[in-house]
Each structure stands twice: as C-alpha cells, then as structure tokens.
Design a protein around this motif. Structure first.
Motif, mmCIF file in Angstrom:
data_model
loop_
_atom_site.group_PDB
_atom_site.id
_atom_site.type_symbol
_atom_site.label_atom_id
_atom_site.label_comp_id
_atom_site.label_asym_id
_atom_site.label_seq_id
_atom_site.Cartn_x
_atom_site.Cartn_y
_atom_site.Cartn_z
ATOM 1 N N LEU A 76 -0.422 3.929 -2.289
ATOM 2 C CA LEU A 76 -1.813 4.728 -1.755
ATOM 3 C C LEU A 76 -1.389 5.451 -0.509
ATOM 4 C CD1 LEU A 76 -4.088 1.270 -1.850
ATOM 5 C CD2 LEU A 76 -3.744 3.170 -3.460
ATOM 6 N N PRO A 79 -3.874 -3.478 -4.958
ATOM 7 C CA PRO A 79 -3.832 -3.479 -3.399
ATOM 8 C C PRO A 79 -4.869 -2.580 -3.055
ATOM 9 C CG PRO A 79 -2.033 -1.940 -4.453
ATOM 10 C CD PRO A 79 -2.567 -2.743 -5.577
ATOM 11 N N SER A 80 -5.623 -1.725 -3.812
ATOM 12 C CA SER A 80 -7.000 -0.950 -3.174
ATOM 13 C C SER A 80 -8.022 -1.832 -3.180
ATOM 14 C CB SER A 80 -7.246 0.100 -4.344
ATOM 15 O OG SER A 80 -7.577 -0.376 -5.444
ATOM 16 N N TRP A 88 0.954 -1.125 0.065
ATOM 17 C CA TRP A 88 0.186 -0.267 0.017
ATOM 18 C C TRP A 88 0.739 1.377 0.208
ATOM 19 C CZ3 TRP A 88 -0.720 -4.096 3.100
ATOM 20 C CH2 TRP A 88 -2.188 -5.115 2.689
#
Length: 575
Positions: free
Chosen positions: A257, A323-324, A254
């Motif tokens: 992100l 990864p979201s 992440w």
C-alpha cells in the motif's frame, strides 16, 4: 483506528528538524520494530538517516504481538533451520542486552498422545500444508525439543534443557490440566513484557547518536514529487518533501500500500491476522503456575495461554487478511479462545466478563498463494523496488518478527551501506539497549540501585520507574526531582513523567499514553477518571484548548471501544 484530531497545531520539534533540513542519506518509511531497529543501526554507523511513521511508534503490526521472544520451535517442521538458528541466537542475546524487558519464559506443552502425527510430519515438512488436523504426539514433540535444545545451546547458557514428564508426574506438576493429558514437555524461551517500551528504547538509542539521526511519528509518506518523497504531518496538517539517496519501505503488512501511494505496483505481502484477548482471571493465572501453556489446538493451530502482569494473554489466530481493512478481534475468535482454554483447563470457567482488553493485527508475511497460513515462512527478505520518477534505490522489507529485529536491522543496514559505499563502524551484537544497560538483575542489586538513585523519590515509586524504564528511570527521576511535578493518582503517573513521555518519546495523543507508553489499557486500567486526568494534564503540557481536549478524550474512547473492546464512555469522563 487512526487519530488525527488537530489540523492547525505548530510543528513539533521532531518535524521541524525535517523541514529545516529536508534531505538525508537514507529515508525509512515505517516505525514498527524493524524500521526502528534499522534506524538505530544506521545511526550508530554515523549515517544521515530519517525515520517517519504515519501513526504512533509500533502502533501497527508490532503492537499486536504475542509478547514472546522465541526461537520458533515449530519452524523446525517447516524446515526453516536458518531462521531457528538465528532466532535462538537473538533470543539469547536479547536476554543479555535487554534484561529490563526480555525475561526467560518457562513454557509447558500439554500432550494427549504418544505417537500421533508421526506419519503426517513428513507431508507437513514437504508440502507446508496441514491437510486434516492430526495432533502432534509425545514422540514427535520430544524429537523437536531435542533439536531445539541443540539449536539453543540449552544447558550451556541462561536457557535450561527441556524436561519431559509422563503420567502421574505430569499431572502432579500441573494438577489443573485436563486429566486426559498423558505427558507434558517443559522448555524455556523468552518473553517481552513491554514490547512497545522496548521499541522506544531502541528508537532513543538511535536518536542519542546525534543530529544526523532524525525520527518523527504521525508523519505519513503520501506521494512522490520530482523524485522526492512528500510527507504529511498528521498533527499540524503541513506537507513537505524530503530527498534521500536510499529509500526504505519498512511498512510491514502495508508495504504494498505504501508503494502504491508512491506510484509503485508491488504484490509482495500476504499477511495473516492474529488476535488475542487479555483476561482478568486469578484462577487461570494460578493454574498456569507462571508458565506459558503452548500447544496445538484441535484445528492444528499453535495457540498459547500466557500469564502476564497478573492477567492472562490468550491467542492467537492465523487468518488471511486484507491490510487495507482494519483488523478486529471477532466474537468467533473469542469463542475459539474460550474453547482452547477449555481444551486444557476444562474445570476453569471463563466468560466475556473476564475480558479486559483485546487486540488484533496483521503479520507482515510474504505473499503465499495456496500455502496454509500457519506454514507461511516467518523469515524476511529485501526486495529492490522500482518507483516511477525515482532514480535512487528503493528497498522494500518483506517479513520480519520481534525476535530477530536486531539481526534484521543489522542485515538491512549492511545492504543500505553497500549502496551508499559506506562501511560498518559499530556492531550491535552484545550492545545493551537503552535501560538494559547496567540493569540490576538480582533483588539485592535492584535494592541497591533504587537506594542510590532515587533521590527524593519514594523507594516504591523509584522501583516502579525501574520496572517501566529500566535504568533510564534515572532520567525520569531527574525530571521529577528537578522540575514541577504533581501526582496523577488515577493513572499512577505524575505530571513530570507524562511530560517526559511527551518530550522524549513523542507521545502526541492520549491513546499514545494508554496503549504504548504504559500498560494501562492492556491490564484493563482505563477508567473515566484516567481519561479525565490525562486529558487535563496533557492539555496543560501541550496547550490544548477545551475543544481539543474534549476531542482527544473522545478519540481515545472511540479507539478503545472499537479496536480493543474496552467499554469506557466519554460521557462518564469530564469533557
């Protein structure tokens, strides 16, 4: 799944230390094993360091490992010799400094052919693309193991040299293997029986260095304000800022992100999904003879069948992932796992009824474009990152794996201290981790430790605590014998031990106990009675009212059902 069942709770002590002194030399974002290792290393150098994790400790990528501490024999084929050398060195080191959780693991490779894969190997090495699967034969595997022994120092340390068996000797050694197997190769790596507990030990080592080292879970980095990082406590709902001289993004898969939330725009990560299932299958446990079975499946993927805690861990996949989006072990992956079991143990039947637990995660791998997932580098690097409005250095960690966490923490710490103008004071090479300090490694030593330290605790209970905590068990025994305690028979815990997990290990939710402080979920030990019992006990310790207790049980049930295929229902628990 993220749990956030409260919004008006008082600040936890670990959060209050940040709001009372909202500055540090270093702020680490991400409490997986690599963020925790870096935290420990910096704390040992006397650096004023803060570590925050948005969920529970090691609840992301670090919670989805294959429970192996290994040199990475297949990395030789990728040409990653530096990583193999470092990995086997760290594996050997962890066997010494964390013997309570890291154990030697005998590993057998079943082999169906002699020369297969030899012509394909150079292309794999040069292009990192598998093309049409072509199973590696005995000659290629033998060559790899000779190289691996050389890297490992096998025969000179706790790790023996590999053994090769052919024909009848191979089949006699492991009689339940597929009769078409012509050879077996057996070598030693290592396993980590309780990776989450090992990470907690590393964390507590850092916290024990003094008030300059602060860490809290369930706190998320959500923005930048006036050059400072805005943090949100997901338990109380409070937001506050922390300033630092160096910011480290150790968010694993992440990472991009997190940078995005802080105003940056990076494309460092290209993680792949890996899933596992855990089977309650005594026949399969017996067939493995206590060894990990590690082999190449028909699609070229390296897979494993691994007996652990009287269960069998089967994995893993290697699929590009976003990864979201939360990862889950799918029906197709389960079919794949059953197929690979049949490939080497054709007379052993398995079904979905044997599954007691499943898990899935994303490896924190670098962006890899057209490279085949299995050939993406497992090495790590550190990227200097620009964040709008931030004048201090920002470092983003890309990659990293369980085996090399100590070395990674050391190298990242050195990079950070160079930016700070600080010098290393302590080396972590050979430094025991937590309950691995003075850990008894023989049966006689173990009996003596229990006899001398159990106090009024029954010997079998003290021995169980020694398994769970290593020599930190003495702290739990003190908590049990000096304060109020009552057994929690459904879970096998007690109220004093549960309080210890909450007060010293920052357990906040029921799932924190089921998934990371114990192996209850992993072995299929979660029942309605366990949920009711833990809900009652944690409500008393943490001051939950009836509504919050019910919400906590419901959140644990949803997490287990959705993310781990554990079919326990809240309606059967007393809510």
């Amino acid at each position: 799944m993220t749990e956030n069942t409260t919004s008006t709770a008082p600040l936890r002590p670990s959060v209050a230390t940040l709001t009372e002194r909202p500055s540090a030399q270093v702020l680490i974002i991400g409490g997986g094993i690599n963020g925790i290792s870096t935290f420990r290393d910096l704390a040992l150098q006397g650096i004023d360091v803060v570590l925050v994790e948005r969920d529970d400790w090691v609840s992301g990528a670090s919670s989805a490992s294959s429970h192996m501490i290994h040199g990475g024999i297949r990395y030789l084929e990728n040409g990653e010799f530096r990583l193999v050398r470092e990995s086997v060195h760290e594996r050997n080191g962890l066997l010494e400094i964390a013997p309570h959780y890291v154990k030697p693991l005998e590993t057998t490779v079943p082999i169906f052919s002699t020369f297969s894969g030899i012509l394909n190997a150079p292309r794999r090495f040069l292009t990192h693309n598998t093309g049409k699967p072509n199973e590696r034969g005995a000659a290629l595997i033998k060559a790899g193991l000779v190289m691996y022994d050389a890297f490992s120092g096998a025969g000179k340390r706790r790790v023996p040299r590999h053994k090769f068996r052919a024909g009848d000797k191979a089949r006699a050694d492991m009689p339940r293997l597929n009769s078409g197997i012509r050879y077996t190769a057996t070598y030693f790596d290592a396993s980590v029986h309780d990776p989450e507990r090992l990470a907690l030990d590393v964390l507590k080592d850092g916290l024990a260095t003094g008030p300059h080292a602060r860490a809290t879970n369930h706190v998320e980095a959500i923005a930048i304000r006036d050059g400072e990082v805005v943090l949100a406590d997901r338990v109380s709902g409070e937001q506050f800022t922390v300033s630092a001289e160096v910011i480290v993004n150790a968010s694993g898969p992440w990472t991009d992100l997190t940078n995005d939330a802080l105003g940056g725009d990076t494309r460092y990560m290209g993680g792949t999904k890996g899933s596992h299932i855990v089977l309650d299958h005594p026949d399969l446990v017996e067939a493995t003879r206590g060894r990990e079975i590690f082999f190449e499946h028909s699609d070229g993927r390296i897979v494993l069948i691994y007996p652990l805690k009287d269960r069998v861990l089967v994995g893993t996949t290697d699929i590009d992932a976003d990864p979201s989006t939360p990862t889950r072990c799918t029906d197709d992956e389960i079919d794949y796992f059953f197929d690979l079991i049949k490939h080497v143990f054709p007379d052993i039947a398995v079904s979905r009824d044997d599954i007691v637990y499943s898990f899935s995660g994303i490896r924190p791998l670098p962006r890899h474009d057209d490279t085949t997932p299995g050939f993406v580098s497992r090495d790590y690097n550190v990227e200097r990152t620009e964040l709008p409005g931030v004048s201090v250095p920002v470092l983003s960690l890309v990659g990293g794996k369980w085996t090399t966490f100590r070395a990674l923490g050391e190298q990242l710490s050195d990079r950070i201290m160079e930016l700070l103008g600080a010098a290393r004071q302590v080396s972590t090479v050979g430094l025991p981790i937590g309950g691995g300090r003075d850990y008894p490694t023989t049966d006689a030593q173990r009996r003596a430790w229990v006899a001398s330290r159990r106090g009024d605790v029954p010997a079998d209970r003290a021995d169980e605590l020694l398994t769970r905590y290593g020599t930190r068990a003495s702290e739990v025994i003190a908590a049990i014998t000096t304060g109020p305690d009552a057994p929690l028979p459904a879970s096998g815990l007690s109220t004093a031990e549960l309080r210890y997990m909450i007060e010293t290990e920052q357990a906040v939710h029921i799932s924190d106990i089921l998934l990371r402080r114990t192996d209850l979920a992993f072995v299929g030990g979660v029942t309605a009675a366990v949920l009711t019992e833990l809900g009652d006990a944690m409500a008393e310790i943490l001051g939950w009212d009836g509504q919050q207790r019910a919400a906590e049980i419901e959140a644990a049930v949803e997490n287990l059902n959705d993310a781990h295929r554990v079919q326990v229902t809240a309606s059967t628990a007393s809510v």
